[in-house]
Design an enzyme around this catalytic site. Structure first.
Site, PDB file in Angstrom:
ATOM      1  CD  GLN A 191      48.218  48.515  42.725  1.00  0.00           C
ATOM      2  OE1 GLN A 191      47.997  48.591  43.925  1.00  0.00           O
ATOM      3  NE2 GLN A 191      49.428  48.656  42.207  1.00  0.00           N
ATOM      4  CD  GLU A 192      44.964  48.990  36.689  1.00  0.00           C
ATOM      5  OE1 GLU A 192      45.556  49.968  36.211  1.00  0.00           O
ATOM      6  OE2 GLU A 192      45.247  47.817  36.390  1.00  0.00           O
ATOM      7  CB  SER A 193      41.942  54.892  38.519  1.00  0.00           C
ATOM      8  OG  SER A 193      40.818  54.433  39.262  1.00  0.00           O
ATOM      9  CE1 TYR A 230      47.647  46.655  38.498  1.00  0.00           C
ATOM     10  CE2 TYR A 230      47.463  44.261  38.400  1.00  0.00           C
ATOM     11  CZ  TYR A 230      46.941  45.517  38.161  1.00  0.00           C
ATOM     12  OH  TYR A 230      45.698  45.629  37.590  1.00  0.00           O
TER      13      TYR A 230
END
Length: 498
Positions: free
Chosen positions: A313-315, A440
């Site tokens: 999800q982040e990168s 998110y």
């Protein structure tokens, strides 16, 4: 003569008395209710299906919606739970009819045929029947096109889907299908996804779950509105077990447990993005193996797949990722966050993963203990994204609106309100992009479940590593160390009928 007569008479009376006593014992035994038999044996025998929703053996042991419900019901009865997990629907109702199991808990719809011989418990969720096909292939627009037999249609034998098709055929007599007695719905859905089958009929919930790992499954048309899904028990003259099940589901609904379980198993399936899912599955196949060892090394009590989902999800698992706002690395840490967890180089994958895991642990530690353990992580992830103060604002708003501030299902509905002037002007910490925080968290949940589904589809290690053959049956002995935190190690034995 008289002595012999009276001797014979006494013998006949003795035999008659013995017969009466024997019959009396049998009568008393026959009068024993199903609930009394369960309590006397100390075992609740539950029949279910081995699939992604009802029951399966995961990394942490037995799991599934019906498994958790059955485990709670057995605890209410004060007995052990014995799960008989079958691979085909055709085995379930005969087993209940024979008395081999006490309850069917397998996510089955209530149908007229099933009501003839069995009692349905209160519905615990609803699902509709849909025709599915492979994306990019011929799509039947309506029942008339489906009945033209331009493609191969197959359904599980004896299922509610086959019963629905039989009703439809009265108005569409050319409708034909293949009945599959030795298959389950996941098998047929995967055949559709692989192009080995043109169409099948499935429950909308099953389709939504499987789309996470087979995104080419697409909805052609809907055959029914929402239908109730229930447990089933055998009809009898004494319905004490049935009455207790009704009371049990009523309590679960009243105390909020049912809503929490629905959120746990269904909360992540509301949205489906075909392009994103395909990209994610490619990354799971091609990129994740490179970093899997690090996620496992630094999971530090978490399920490593959750940490991997957070990182994606982040990168998107890019160790060199950098955002315009200055966060960077596999876990996209800010500079202050990195310093707080001892990360000196945010672009170093090992440091980033270790730091992200440690920071998530700190966030979870701040979540109030009034929140159930299995939901704390979602609150922690929301605060990871939007800030702890804004999360608390969302909880206070939830309470003021009559919701439960300790359940993710209620709080997540209020997070987007933090971006509306009507609400943020009344909050302690003001405006927040609560909708982004919601997306998110729900994105991480979807990725997490997709990794679990992908692993399960490509590896049988969790199902097979505890299998033993006993008296011709495959039996899973669940080790205490793998049981979920709410389970009692001494109350679970799992029997798999092949």
């Amino acid at each position: 003569m008289n002595i012999q007569f009276f001797t014979l008479l006494r013998r006949m009376m003795s035999i008659l008395l013995l017969i009466l006593l024997t019959n009396g014992c049998q009568w008393q035994e026959n009068k024993t209710t199903s609930l009394e038999k369960i309590r006397k044996s100390g075992v609740l025998r539950v029949g279910t299906l081995n699939n992604q929703l009802s029951y399966y053996i995961g990394a942490e042991g037995p799991t599934g919606l019906d498994y958790e419900l059955a485990q709670t019901f057995a605890k209410k009865l004060g007995v052990k739970l014995e799960i008989t997990a079958m691979f085909t629907l055709s085995e379930l109702f005969p087993a209940l009819e024979r008395g081999d199991i006490d309850i069917i808990a397998a996510g089955l719809a209530v149908t007229p045929d099933r009501l003839q011989d069995f009692h349905p418990a209160p519905a615990y969720y609803y699902t509709s029947q849909i025709v599915v096909y492979k994306k990019g292939q011929r799509r039947p627009r309506d029942l008339t096109e489906l009945a033209k037999n331009n493609g191969r249609l197959a359904v599980v034998s004896g299922s509610s889907h086959e019963q629905k098709l039989e009703l439809i055929r009265k108005n569409h007599p050319t409708l034909q299908w293949q009945s599959m007695p030795e298959s389950d719905i996941n098998d047929l859905l995967i055949k559709v996804a692989n192009g080995d089958l043109d169409y099948t009929v499935a429950d909308s919930v099953d389709v939504a779950l499987l789309q996470r790992i087979h995104p080419d499954i697409a909805v052609a048309l809907e055959l029914t509105q929402d239908e109730p899904v229930s447990w089933f028990v055998k009809q009898s003259s004494n319905d004490s077990l049935y009455a207790l099940i009704i009371e049990f589901f009523g309590q679960l609904k009243q105390n909020g447990t049912m809503a929490q379980l629905e959120e746990k198993y269904f909360g992540h399936i509301d949205q489906f993005d075909y392009v994103d899912t395909r990209a994610f599955l490619r990354a799971v196949n091609n990129t994740l193996p490179q970093w899997e060892a690090l996620f496992k090394q630094y999971a530090n009590g978490f399920d490593w797949r959750l940490l991997a989902a957070l990182s994606y999800q982040e990168s998107h698992w890019d160790p060199q990722a950098v955002s315009p706002t200055g966060v960077r690395g596999m876990m996209m840490l800010t500079l202050p966050t990195a310093e707080s967890v001892g990360v000196t180089n945010r672009l170093d994958p090992e440091q980033s993963i270790r730091g992200g895991s440690e920071y998530l642990r700190k966030m979870i530690a701040r979540v109030p203990d009034s929140i159930e353990e299995h939901e704390k992580v979602w609150f922690a992830l929301a605060s990871y994204n939007v800030g702890f103060g804004h999360l608390m604002d969302a909880r206070r708003l939830t309470k003021s609106q009559g919701g439960n501030p300790n359940t993710w299902a209620d709080v997540k509905q209020r997070l987007p309100l933090l971006g509306q002037r009507k609400y943020y002007t009344q909050s302690r910490y003001g405006y927040a992009r609560g909708d982004e925080a919601l997306n998110y968290v729900e994105g991480i949940r979807r990725y997490y479940q997709s990794i679990i589904g992908y692993e399960r589809a490509h590896s049988g290690k969790y199902e097979n590593e505890h299998l033993k053959i006993i008296d011709g049956l495959q039996t899973i002995n669940t080790p205490p160390t793998l049981l979920a935190p709410t389970a009692s190690p001494s109350t679970s034995s799992v029997q798999v009928t092949p």
